[in-house]
Every structure is written in structure tokens, then in C-alpha cells.
Design a protein around this motif. Structure first.
Motif, PDB file in Angstrom:
ATOM      1  N   GLN A   1     -11.812   1.282   8.352  1.00  0.00           N
ATOM      2  CA  GLN A   1     -12.763   0.138   6.993  1.00  0.00           C
ATOM      3  C   GLN A   1     -11.558   1.007   5.900  1.00  0.00           C
ATOM      4  OE1 GLN A   1     -16.295   1.970   6.009  1.00  0.00           O
ATOM      5  NE2 GLN A   1     -16.998  -0.250   7.019  1.00  0.00           N
ATOM      6  N   PRO A   2     -10.655   0.472   5.858  1.00  0.00           N
ATOM      7  CA  PRO A   2      -9.577   0.771   4.435  1.00  0.00           C
ATOM      8  C   PRO A   2      -9.802   0.821   3.618  1.00  0.00           C
ATOM      9  CG  PRO A   2      -9.318  -1.814   5.183  1.00  0.00           C
ATOM     10  CD  PRO A   2     -10.460  -0.350   5.876  1.00  0.00           C
ATOM     11  N   VAL A   3      -8.955   2.196   2.686  1.00  0.00           N
ATOM     12  CA  VAL A   3     -10.390   2.230   1.892  1.00  0.00           C
ATOM     13  C   VAL A   3      -9.391   2.292   0.555  1.00  0.00           C
ATOM     14  CG1 VAL A   3     -10.354   5.195   2.532  1.00  0.00           C
ATOM     15  CG2 VAL A   3      -7.966   4.397   1.333  1.00  0.00           C
TER      16      VAL A   3
ATOM     17  N   ILE B   1       0.978  -1.466   0.210  1.00  0.00           N
ATOM     18  CA  ILE B   1       0.320  -0.055   0.038  1.00  0.00           C
ATOM     19  C   ILE B   1       0.955   1.746   0.082  1.00  0.00           C
ATOM     20  CG2 ILE B   1      -1.592   0.996   1.908  1.00  0.00           C
ATOM     21  CD1 ILE B   1      -2.211  -1.797   3.177  1.00  0.00           C
ATOM     22  N   VAL B   2       0.953   2.027  -1.023  1.00  0.00           N
ATOM     23  CA  VAL B   2       1.422   3.087  -1.428  1.00  0.00           C
ATOM     24  C   VAL B   2       0.997   5.250  -0.892  1.00  0.00           C
ATOM     25  CG1 VAL B   2       2.726   4.801  -2.822  1.00  0.00           C
ATOM     26  CG2 VAL B   2       2.952   2.358  -3.193  1.00  0.00           C
ATOM     27  N   LEU B   3       1.105   5.116   0.342  1.00  0.00           N
ATOM     28  CA  LEU B   3       0.706   5.820   0.507  1.00  0.00           C
ATOM     29  C   LEU B   3       0.855   7.330   0.313  1.00  0.00           C
ATOM     30  CD1 LEU B   3      -0.492   5.455   4.576  1.00  0.00           C
ATOM     31  CD2 LEU B   3      -2.097   4.998   1.841  1.00  0.00           C
ATOM     32  N   GLY B   4       0.788   8.125  -0.758  1.00  0.00           N
ATOM     33  CA  GLY B   4       1.333   9.413  -0.781  1.00  0.00           C
ATOM     34  C   GLY B   4       0.828   9.987  -2.560  1.00  0.00           C
ATOM     35  N   GLY B   5       1.229  10.431  -2.941  1.00  0.00           N
ATOM     36  CA  GLY B   5       0.678  10.850  -4.396  1.00  0.00           C
ATOM     37  C   GLY B   5       2.507  10.892  -5.739  1.00  0.00           C
TER      38      GLY B   5
ATOM     39  N   GLY C   1      -5.460  18.432   1.058  1.00  0.00           N
ATOM     40  CA  GLY C   1      -6.614  18.228   2.223  1.00  0.00           C
ATOM     41  C   GLY C   1      -7.293  16.601   2.189  1.00  0.00           C
ATOM     42  N   TYR C   2      -7.566  16.559   0.301  1.00  0.00           N
ATOM     43  CA  TYR C   2      -8.937  15.577   0.801  1.00  0.00           C
ATOM     44  C   TYR C   2      -8.264  14.047   0.952  1.00  0.00           C
ATOM     45  CZ  TYR C   2     -11.315  18.309  -2.248  1.00  0.00           C
ATOM     46  OH  TYR C   2     -11.778  19.415  -3.109  1.00  0.00           O
ATOM     47  N   MET C   3      -6.500  13.611   1.354  1.00  0.00           N
ATOM     48  CA  MET C   3      -5.536  12.310   1.406  1.00  0.00           C
ATOM     49  C   MET C   3      -5.644  12.906   2.930  1.00  0.00           C
ATOM     50  SD  MET C   3      -2.871  12.748  -0.516  1.00  0.00           S
ATOM     51  CE  MET C   3      -2.197  12.706  -2.909  1.00  0.00           C
ATOM     52  N   LEU C   4      -6.319  13.351   3.891  1.00  0.00           N
ATOM     53  CA  LEU C   4      -6.127  13.578   5.298  1.00  0.00           C
ATOM     54  C   LEU C   4      -7.760  13.144   4.990  1.00  0.00           C
ATOM     55  CD1 LEU C   4      -4.133  17.320   6.263  1.00  0.00           C
ATOM     56  CD2 LEU C   4      -3.248  14.612   6.825  1.00  0.00           C
ATOM     57  N   GLN C   5      -8.042  14.039   4.670  1.00  0.00           N
ATOM     58  CA  GLN C   5      -9.763  13.429   4.794  1.00  0.00           C
ATOM     59  C   GLN C   5      -9.735  12.314   4.968  1.00  0.00           C
ATOM     60  OE1 GLN C   5     -13.046  15.634   2.259  1.00  0.00           O
ATOM     61  NE2 GLN C   5     -13.537  15.516   4.193  1.00  0.00           N
ATOM     62  N   LYS C   6      -9.607  11.694   3.544  1.00  0.00           N
ATOM     63  CA  LYS C   6      -9.331  10.086   3.833  1.00  0.00           C
ATOM     64  C   LYS C   6      -9.028   9.024   4.242  1.00  0.00           C
ATOM     65  CE  LYS C   6      -9.671   7.672  -1.342  1.00  0.00           C
ATOM     66  NZ  LYS C   6      -9.780   7.400  -1.947  1.00  0.00           N
TER      67      LYS C   6
ATOM     68  N   ALA D   1       6.301  -9.500  -8.370  1.00  0.00           N
ATOM     69  CA  ALA D   1       6.357  -9.955  -7.006  1.00  0.00           C
ATOM     70  C   ALA D   1       5.063  -9.413  -6.261  1.00  0.00           C
ATOM     71  CB  ALA D   1       7.785  -8.981  -7.143  1.00  0.00           C
ATOM     72  N   CYS D   2       4.914  -8.469  -6.681  1.00  0.00           N
ATOM     73  CA  CYS D   2       3.805  -7.566  -5.788  1.00  0.00           C
ATOM     74  C   CYS D   2       2.951  -6.603  -6.387  1.00  0.00           C
ATOM     75  CB  CYS D   2       4.120  -7.085  -4.458  1.00  0.00           C
ATOM     76  SG  CYS D   2       5.114  -5.595  -5.108  1.00  0.00           S
ATOM     77  N   THR D   3       1.853  -6.835  -5.837  1.00  0.00           N
ATOM     78  CA  THR D   3       0.129  -5.940  -5.975  1.00  0.00           C
ATOM     79  C   THR D   3       0.446  -4.449  -5.299  1.00  0.00           C
ATOM     80  OG1 THR D   3      -1.119  -7.608  -6.910  1.00  0.00           O
ATOM     81  CG2 THR D   3      -1.823  -5.415  -6.884  1.00  0.00           C
ATOM     82  N   VAL D   4       0.913  -3.422  -6.210  1.00  0.00           N
ATOM     83  CA  VAL D   4       0.814  -1.805  -5.167  1.00  0.00           C
ATOM     84  C   VAL D   4      -0.783  -1.143  -5.555  1.00  0.00           C
ATOM     85  CG1 VAL D   4       1.876   0.253  -5.624  1.00  0.00           C
ATOM     86  CG2 VAL D   4       3.396  -2.509  -6.045  1.00  0.00           C
ATOM     87  N   HIS D   5      -0.890  -1.172  -4.065  1.00  0.00           N
ATOM     88  CA  HIS D   5      -2.631  -0.496  -4.317  1.00  0.00           C
ATOM     89  C   HIS D   5      -2.150   0.983  -3.970  1.00  0.00           C
ATOM     90  CE1 HIS D   5      -4.304  -4.234  -3.407  1.00  0.00           C
ATOM     91  NE2 HIS D   5      -3.206  -4.995  -3.128  1.00  0.00           N
ATOM     92  N   LEU D   6      -2.846   1.792  -4.122  1.00  0.00           N
ATOM     93  CA  LEU D   6      -2.368   3.461  -4.395  1.00  0.00           C
ATOM     94  C   LEU D   6      -4.096   3.872  -4.076  1.00  0.00           C
ATOM     95  CD1 LEU D   6      -0.558   3.808  -7.854  1.00  0.00           C
ATOM     96  CD2 LEU D   6      -0.289   3.130  -5.503  1.00  0.00           C
ATOM     97  N   PRO D   7      -4.190   3.955  -2.578  1.00  0.00           N
ATOM     98  CA  PRO D   7      -5.670   4.689  -2.129  1.00  0.00           C
ATOM     99  C   PRO D   7      -6.159   5.639  -1.871  1.00  0.00           C
ATOM    100  CG  PRO D   7      -4.327   3.570  -0.188  1.00  0.00           C
ATOM    101  CD  PRO D   7      -3.250   3.083  -1.772  1.00  0.00           C
ATOM    102  N   LEU D   8      -4.954   6.811  -2.435  1.00  0.00           N
ATOM    103  CA  LEU D   8      -4.921   7.940  -2.648  1.00  0.00           C
ATOM    104  C   LEU D   8      -5.218   8.386  -3.692  1.00  0.00           C
ATOM    105  CD1 LEU D   8      -2.685   9.862   0.589  1.00  0.00           C
ATOM    106  CD2 LEU D   8      -5.126   8.368   0.689  1.00  0.00           C
ATOM    107  N   ARG D   9      -4.985   7.521  -4.755  1.00  0.00           N
ATOM    108  CA  ARG D   9      -4.594   7.996  -5.845  1.00  0.00           C
ATOM    109  C   ARG D   9      -5.643   8.981  -6.910  1.00  0.00           C
ATOM    110  NH1 ARG D   9      -5.534   2.737  -7.010  1.00  0.00           N
ATOM    111  NH2 ARG D   9      -7.100   2.163  -7.574  1.00  0.00           N
ATOM    112  N   ASP D  10      -7.299   9.019  -6.611  1.00  0.00           N
ATOM    113  CA  ASP D  10      -7.956   9.941  -6.882  1.00  0.00           C
ATOM    114  C   ASP D  10      -8.187  10.797  -6.063  1.00  0.00           C
ATOM    115  OD1 ASP D  10      -8.673   8.648  -4.010  1.00  0.00           O
ATOM    116  OD2 ASP D  10     -10.871   8.202  -5.185  1.00  0.00           O
ATOM    117  N   CYS D  11      -7.254  11.666  -5.379  1.00  0.00           N
ATOM    118  CA  CYS D  11      -7.439  12.690  -4.614  1.00  0.00           C
ATOM    119  C   CYS D  11      -6.784  13.625  -5.631  1.00  0.00           C
ATOM    120  CB  CYS D  11      -6.965  12.355  -3.081  1.00  0.00           C
ATOM    121  SG  CYS D  11      -7.790  11.128  -2.067  1.00  0.00           S
ATOM    122  N   LYS D  12      -7.347  14.574  -5.215  1.00  0.00           N
ATOM    123  CA  LYS D  12      -6.777  16.134  -6.213  1.00  0.00           C
ATOM    124  C   LYS D  12      -5.659  16.723  -5.618  1.00  0.00           C
ATOM    125  CE  LYS D  12     -10.867  16.117  -8.662  1.00  0.00           C
ATOM    126  NZ  LYS D  12     -12.261  16.955  -8.915  1.00  0.00           N
ATOM    127  N   GLY D  13      -5.093  16.691  -3.963  1.00  0.00           N
ATOM    128  CA  GLY D  13      -4.781  17.535  -2.616  1.00  0.00           C
ATOM    129  C   GLY D  13      -4.505  17.133  -1.794  1.00  0.00           C
TER     130      GLY D  13
END
Length: 154
Positions: A152-154, A105-109, A138-143, A124-136
Motif C-alpha cells: 500500500q503506497p503512502v 513522487i519525491v522520496l527524501g528529505g 529512521g521514521y522514513m525507513l519504517q514508513k 506541469a506536475c503534481t509533486v507528492h511528498l510521502p515522507l514530509r511528515d517524518c522526523k528522521g
């Protein structure tokens, strides 16, 4: 996805900006910015293992020591500064046994994702980007905060 590895950005604000005399500090306490803290809370809630990715030190486990303050980002690569190389990051993945996780899980931009695209093996691995749809940020923090609040994970 508790068996996942979660990779967090380090952030610019560090303990030495608040407590200059702090001295060497474990990674879990060294990075004190709001976004990093939200990422850390998310990682602790929803992953088995987490690391901070630092342009100076590479992958830092929560109890790894950060010797002192620094101001270095991956955007400084190629400017004569000592940015950690992709080869060193790949060695750290193996040495710290971080390459054993099938889910990452990669948390970042975009910057963090770009760096990790040179390091992580998509075979070797599946990379999950739960914040990829965030515009900035502030949205990342909120999510992140909402996910932890609801359990509940995103």
C-alpha cells in the motif's frame, strides 16, 4: 499511482565502498545504503518510472552507468565543486522524457525537495511528498518498508 515518476536520493554509501574494484555500475546497483535501497524498493513497487538524483550526474535512470565513486552532495553547491546545475537538471528532465509524468513522487528529505523546487514545474506536475511528515531517517525507513510490505503506497 503507477503512472508516476519517483525521484530517489542517491545516498553516500555506494558499491565502491563495499567492492572497490566494481568499476562502472548501473545506477540501480551503484547506491547501496539502507535508505536508498528502501526508496528503490518503494519506487519499484509503486511507480512506473524512477530515477536517482545525484549531485554529480543529475537524473540517473536505473540502467544509466555511474562511472565510479564520488563524494558530492547538493550542500557543496557554491563551494567551487562541480554540482549539477538546475538548468542541466531541467534539460535532463526533457531529454530523458521525465517531464511527461503528471505525478512526481519525491522520496527524501528537505534538501532533496529544495533542489527539486528549482527544477520541477508546478504547472506541469503534481509533486507528492510521502515522507514530509517524518522526523528522521529512521521514521522514513519504517514508513517505506511498511508500505512495501503491505503493498500500500503512502
Amino acid at each position: 499511482m503507477r503512472s508516476a515518476l519517483c525521484i530517489l536520493p542517491c545516498g553516500m554509501k555506494k558499491i565502491w565502498d563495499v567492492v572497490p574494484e566494481a568499476g562502472p555500475t548501473v545506477a540501480r546497483s551503484a547506491y547501496v545504503g539502507a535508505f536508498h535501497k528502501a526508496c528503490q524498493a518503494y519506487a519499484e513497487a509503486f511507480s512506473e518510472c524512477w530515477v536517482v538524483l545525484s549531485a554529480k550526474h543529475g537524473f540517473l535512470l536505473p540502467d544509466d552507468i555511474v562511472p565510479g565513486n564520488y563524494d558530492l552532495g547538493f550542500q557543496h553547491k557554491g563551494k567551487g565543486l562541480d554540482v549539477v546545475s538546475a538548468d542541466r537538471l531541467r534539460r535532463q528532465l526533457a531529454d530523458k522524457r521525465l517531464d511527461r509524468y503528471p505525478d512526481v513522487i519525491v522520496l527524501g528529505g528537505k534538501k532533496l525537495v529544495r533542489v527539486l523546487s528549482e527544477v520541477l514545474d508546478p504547472e506541469a506536475c503534481t509533486v507528492h511528498l510521502p515522507l514530509r511528515d517524518c522526523k528522521g531517517i529512521g521514521y522514513m525507513l519504517q514508513k517505506l518498508n511498511r508500505a512495501v510490505e503491505l503493498g500500500q503506497p503512502v
